[in-house]
Write a protein that holds these residues in place. Structure first.
Motif, PDB file in Angstrom:
ATOM      1  N   GLU A   1      17.140   6.599  71.903  1.00 22.58           N
ATOM      2  CA  GLU A   1      15.898   5.707  72.971  1.00 22.58           C
ATOM      3  C   GLU A   1      15.602   7.018  73.763  1.00 22.58           C
ATOM      4  O   GLU A   1      16.403   6.952  74.495  1.00 22.58           O
ATOM      5  CB  GLU A   1      16.819   4.373  73.047  1.00 22.58           C
ATOM      6  CG  GLU A   1      16.951   3.900  72.745  1.00 22.58           C
ATOM      7  CD  GLU A   1      17.182   2.618  73.257  1.00 22.58           C
ATOM      8  OE1 GLU A   1      16.683   1.856  73.513  1.00 22.58           O
ATOM      9  OE2 GLU A   1      18.730   2.395  73.274  1.00 22.58           O
ATOM     10  N   TYR A   2      14.821   7.736  73.618  1.00 20.36           N
ATOM     11  CA  TYR A   2      14.437   8.917  74.278  1.00 20.36           C
ATOM     12  C   TYR A   2      14.678   8.727  75.992  1.00 20.36           C
ATOM     13  O   TYR A   2      13.495   7.963  76.365  1.00 20.36           O
ATOM     14  CB  TYR A   2      13.252  10.421  73.986  1.00 20.36           C
ATOM     15  CG  TYR A   2      14.088  10.776  72.849  1.00 20.36           C
ATOM     16  CD1 TYR A   2      14.838  11.278  72.593  1.00 20.36           C
ATOM     17  CD2 TYR A   2      13.124  10.035  71.592  1.00 20.36           C
ATOM     18  CE1 TYR A   2      14.987  12.032  71.317  1.00 20.36           C
ATOM     19  CE2 TYR A   2      13.943  10.458  70.079  1.00 20.36           C
ATOM     20  CZ  TYR A   2      15.001  12.122  70.103  1.00 20.36           C
ATOM     21  OH  TYR A   2      15.308  12.154  68.900  1.00 20.36           O
ATOM     22  N   GLY A   3      14.988   9.510  76.650  1.00 21.72           N
ATOM     23  CA  GLY A   3      14.780   9.041  78.338  1.00 21.72           C
ATOM     24  C   GLY A   3      15.452   7.575  79.170  1.00 21.72           C
ATOM     25  O   GLY A   3      15.973   6.906  80.287  1.00 21.72           O
ATOM     26  N   ASN A   4      15.788   6.576  78.127  1.00 22.05           N
ATOM     27  CA  ASN A   4      16.532   5.673  78.072  1.00 22.05           C
ATOM     28  C   ASN A   4      18.118   5.038  77.163  1.00 22.05           C
ATOM     29  O   ASN A   4      17.780   4.344  77.221  1.00 22.05           O
ATOM     30  CB  ASN A   4      15.452   4.433  78.269  1.00 22.05           C
ATOM     31  CG  ASN A   4      15.840   3.093  78.991  1.00 22.05           C
ATOM     32  OD1 ASN A   4      16.760   3.629  80.152  1.00 22.05           O
ATOM     33  ND2 ASN A   4      15.728   1.669  78.884  1.00 22.05           N
TER      34      ASN A   4
ATOM     35  N   GLY B   1      21.447  14.381  65.821  1.00 21.73           N
ATOM     36  CA  GLY B   1      21.933  15.768  66.534  1.00 21.73           C
ATOM     37  C   GLY B   1      21.166  16.228  67.878  1.00 21.73           C
ATOM     38  O   GLY B   1      21.109  17.587  68.346  1.00 21.73           O
ATOM     39  N   GLU B   2      20.401  15.281  68.196  1.00 23.68           N
ATOM     40  CA  GLU B   2      18.508  15.069  68.922  1.00 23.68           C
ATOM     41  C   GLU B   2      19.923  14.768  69.955  1.00 23.68           C
ATOM     42  O   GLU B   2      20.488  14.234  70.548  1.00 23.68           O
ATOM     43  CB  GLU B   2      17.959  14.825  68.332  1.00 23.68           C
ATOM     44  CG  GLU B   2      17.006  15.142  67.720  1.00 23.68           C
ATOM     45  CD  GLU B   2      16.310  16.516  67.232  1.00 23.68           C
ATOM     46  OE1 GLU B   2      16.475  16.725  68.270  1.00 23.68           O
ATOM     47  OE2 GLU B   2      16.119  16.622  66.233  1.00 23.68           O
ATOM     48  N   VAL B   3      19.583  15.791  71.648  1.00 23.73           N
ATOM     49  CA  VAL B   3      19.505  15.709  73.047  1.00 23.73           C
ATOM     50  C   VAL B   3      18.937  14.739  72.997  1.00 23.73           C
ATOM     51  O   VAL B   3      17.881  14.356  73.078  1.00 23.73           O
ATOM     52  CB  VAL B   3      19.266  16.917  74.018  1.00 23.73           C
ATOM     53  CG1 VAL B   3      19.326  16.432  75.391  1.00 23.73           C
ATOM     54  CG2 VAL B   3      19.903  18.376  73.190  1.00 23.73           C
ATOM     55  N   VAL B   4      19.416  13.733  73.682  1.00 28.27           N
ATOM     56  CA  VAL B   4      19.495  12.301  74.651  1.00 28.27           C
ATOM     57  C   VAL B   4      19.731  11.717  75.376  1.00 28.27           C
ATOM     58  O   VAL B   4      21.250  12.502  75.795  1.00 28.27           O
ATOM     59  CB  VAL B   4      19.779  11.171  73.391  1.00 28.27           C
ATOM     60  CG1 VAL B   4      18.714  10.208  73.885  1.00 28.27           C
ATOM     61  CG2 VAL B   4      19.549  11.458  72.222  1.00 28.27           C
ATOM     62  N   THR B   5      18.380  11.478  76.878  1.00 26.54           N
ATOM     63  CA  THR B   5      19.298  11.476  78.371  1.00 26.54           C
ATOM     64  C   THR B   5      19.241  10.108  78.463  1.00 26.54           C
ATOM     65  O   THR B   5      18.517   8.845  77.965  1.00 26.54           O
ATOM     66  CB  THR B   5      17.991  11.739  79.060  1.00 26.54           C
ATOM     67  OG1 THR B   5      16.748  11.478  78.914  1.00 26.54           O
ATOM     68  CG2 THR B   5      18.160  13.484  78.874  1.00 26.54           C
ATOM     69  N   PHE B   6      19.863   9.663  79.172  1.00 26.94           N
ATOM     70  CA  PHE B   6      19.442   8.409  79.969  1.00 26.94           C
ATOM     71  C   PHE B   6      18.504   8.163  80.913  1.00 26.94           C
ATOM     72  O   PHE B   6      17.941   9.471  81.779  1.00 26.94           O
ATOM     73  CB  PHE B   6      21.076   7.976  81.359  1.00 26.94           C
ATOM     74  CG  PHE B   6      22.341   8.056  80.319  1.00 26.94           C
ATOM     75  CD1 PHE B   6      22.722   7.096  79.550  1.00 26.94           C
ATOM     76  CD2 PHE B   6      23.432   9.400  80.505  1.00 26.94           C
ATOM     77  CE1 PHE B   6      23.856   7.124  79.305  1.00 26.94           C
ATOM     78  CE2 PHE B   6      24.632   8.721  80.027  1.00 26.94           C
ATOM     79  CZ  PHE B   6      25.165   7.935  79.264  1.00 26.94           C
ATOM     80  N   SER B   7      18.485   6.929  82.001  1.00 25.52           N
ATOM     81  CA  SER B   7      17.334   6.797  82.521  1.00 25.52           C
ATOM     82  C   SER B   7      17.888   7.979  83.785  1.00 25.52           C
ATOM     83  O   SER B   7      18.875   8.430  84.309  1.00 25.52           O
ATOM     84  CB  SER B   7      17.099   5.617  83.002  1.00 25.52           C
ATOM     85  OG  SER B   7      18.292   4.718  83.494  1.00 25.52           O
ATOM     86  N   ARG B   8      16.759   8.293  84.405  1.00 28.23           N
ATOM     87  CA  ARG B   8      16.704   9.208  85.439  1.00 28.23           C
ATOM     88  C   ARG B   8      18.014   8.894  86.807  1.00 28.23           C
ATOM     89  O   ARG B   8      18.180   7.272  87.036  1.00 28.23           O
ATOM     90  CB  ARG B   8      15.626   9.442  86.610  1.00 28.23           C
ATOM     91  CG  ARG B   8      14.811  10.194  86.169  1.00 28.23           C
ATOM     92  CD  ARG B   8      14.876  11.715  85.704  1.00 28.23           C
ATOM     93  NE  ARG B   8      14.984  12.627  87.707  1.00 28.23           N
ATOM     94  CZ  ARG B   8      14.179  13.176  88.170  1.00 28.23           C
ATOM     95  NH1 ARG B   8      12.780  13.239  87.613  1.00 28.23           N
ATOM     96  NH2 ARG B   8      14.397  13.421  89.437  1.00 28.23           N
ATOM     97  N   GLY B   9      18.830   9.361  87.009  1.00 28.77           N
ATOM     98  CA  GLY B   9      19.973   9.499  87.725  1.00 28.77           C
ATOM     99  C   GLY B   9      21.514   9.435  87.456  1.00 28.77           C
ATOM    100  O   GLY B   9      22.481   8.488  87.092  1.00 28.77           O
TER     101      GLY B   9
END
Length: 453
Positions: free
Chosen positions: A153-156, A189-197
């Motif tokens: 879930e990209y960005g979240n 294998g893809e980069v995935v981030t949490f939400s901001r912070g």
């Protein structure tokens, strides 16, 4: 063994990074360190994460981002020069960014996540190199190598269960381990981030995985305060909070800690200590399972805007078995999460965050509810803010809700809805966004003014 996380203001400059490293090396138990991307060095500065988002959007729009790339590299160069690290690390960071750009993408969110994650990743490499320059055995840890796997879930993103076993092996590694916050990898294998912070979440996950004695979260304030210091002059500092209290306050706008941080450490019973990088002698705020109720019924007041409500009315709704389930099933099918569902006998309101839903989807959801559930009316309300009165002491105190509503009335704040959970640790008021500041000030004055106690 302690896990300590440092926020963006703690990594904003060479001088700040020196403070971070002094704190880390002052305690041999601080061996697992989570770092954010460099934040603002001064008020008008731009966070590195925002520079990276600008870079990604420029490339997506024009296939050219030379100016934006130079801005990011220059920021790291100033830090590296202040740490006397030479040009090698700067060239490595520039090459890292260029490689991320060159890898291509099949949709926008994937590319933006890959670029955003470069802030924390290169911050970790830089801090590890600086510690080695001081003679310490410090290692950069790649989240992929460590096995930090997240949902795609990209960005979240959310943590995948197998990550905890993978990350537990970090406990047996030697030296000071520098781990970049905010991102992990999907199973593909893809980069995935949490939400901001989300670096806060990384620290909590690592603390749970290695079963740390404590999770220290270093930021730029001495403690958690009973209300926003930008609104309240010299608000009361809180020495101890429970997980439940902090979760409610973070959800409702306390920016000192990401609202999703506490779940991993809560399950393991690991205490969290909010500390100040610029004043490490301060004991800060401890977040734990329980606390003694010694400071009145209310611990804190928080509020945030950005909500909307879908209001549904159907006569004899309470007699229709499965009505709420059918409403929530429509939300699930539209991939929309709800925040609260206050209800009456014939009415129900679904509170949603505006940032999680667009106008087209709102219209489609309302049409489906109206058609499938044959409701008498369905309306939408915008510009809603939620204010939370939070405190473990409320469950044993009479009249808290009455005091809160009276305070809001005195402050000229109209209440659109009220909701209190069965745990009685919080009372939520739905109000107009324009009244948010007035509501927080009125409630703080009621519960924390010595004349009212």
């Amino acid at each position: 063994m302690k896990v300590c996380k440092f926020g963006g203001t703690s990594l904003a400059s060479a001088d700040q990074i020196k403070k971070v490293c002094d704190i880390v090396t002052s305690d041999p138990e601080r061996r697992l360190v989570v770092v954010s991307a460099p934040g603002k060095e001064f008020d008008d500065d731009i966070k590195v994460t925002d520079l990276l988002i600008n870079l990604a959007e420029a490339y997506l729009k024009t296939q050219n981002c030379d100016k934006e790339l130079n801005q990011v590299v220059s920021r790291y160069q100033r830090i590296a020069e202040g740490l006397n690290l030479g040009d090698g690390i700067v060239k490595d960071i520039e090459n890292n960014l260029k490689t991320r750009i060159s890898l291509g993408y099949d949709h926008k969110e994937k590319f933006i996540d890959r670029m955003k994650a470069a802030g924390e990743d290169n911050s970790a490499r830089l801090v590890a190199k600086y510690l080695r320059s001081l003679g310490y055995n410090a290692k950069y840890i790649n989240p992929k190598d460590a096995g930090l796997y997240l949902s795609d879930e990209y960005g979240n993103a959310r943590i995948l269960p197998q990550s905890f076993k993978n990350l537990s092996k970090l406990r047996d590694m030697d030296g000071i381990l520098i781990f970049p916050g905010f991102f992990g990898y999907s199973l593909s294998g893809e980069v995935v981030t949490f939400s901001r912070g989300g670096s806060d979440i990384t620290g909590s996950i690592l603390a749970a995985a290695i079963e740390a004695d404590i999770y220290e979260n270093f930021t730029d304030v001495n403690s958690v305060y009973a209300a926003n210091p930008k609104l309240i002059k010299n608000p009361k500092a809180i020495s101890v909070l429970t997980y439940r209290e902090m979760r409610e306050l973070a959800y409702a706008g306390f920016s000192v800690l990401h609202e999703e941080t506490l779940a991993p450490v809560f399950r393991k019973g690991i205490p969290v200590n909010i500390r100040n990088t610029n004043n490490p002698e301060s004991k800060g705020t401890i977040i734990a399972t329980t606390r003694k109720i010694t400071n009145g019924p209310v611990s804190g007041i928080a509020g945030t805007g950005g909500f909307l409500t879908i209001n549904i009315h159907k006569y004899l709704m309470n007699r229709e078995i499965g009505f709420v389930r059918k409403v929530l099933s429509i939300l699930e099918e539209e991939s929309v999460s709800f925040e609260h569902v206050p209800s009456g006998i014939d009415d129900i309101s679904i509170i949603l965050r505006k940032k999680h839903i667009d106008d087209d989807k709102v219209s489609r959801i309302m049409e489906r509810i109206a058609h499938n559930l044959v409701v008498d009316s369905i309306t939408i309300g915008y510009d809603l803010a939620l204010v939370m009165v939070v405190g473990e002491g409320m469950m044993n105190s009479i009249g808290v809700a009455g005091r809160a509503t009276t305070a809001l009335a005195k402050g000229g704040v109209n209440i659109r809805m009220i909701n209190q959970g069965s745990s009685e640790v919080s009372i939520m008021f739905g109000i107009d966004e324009k009244d948010l500041d007035a509501a927080i000030i009125s409630l703080y004055d009621e519960f924390f003014d010595e004349n009212n106690e």
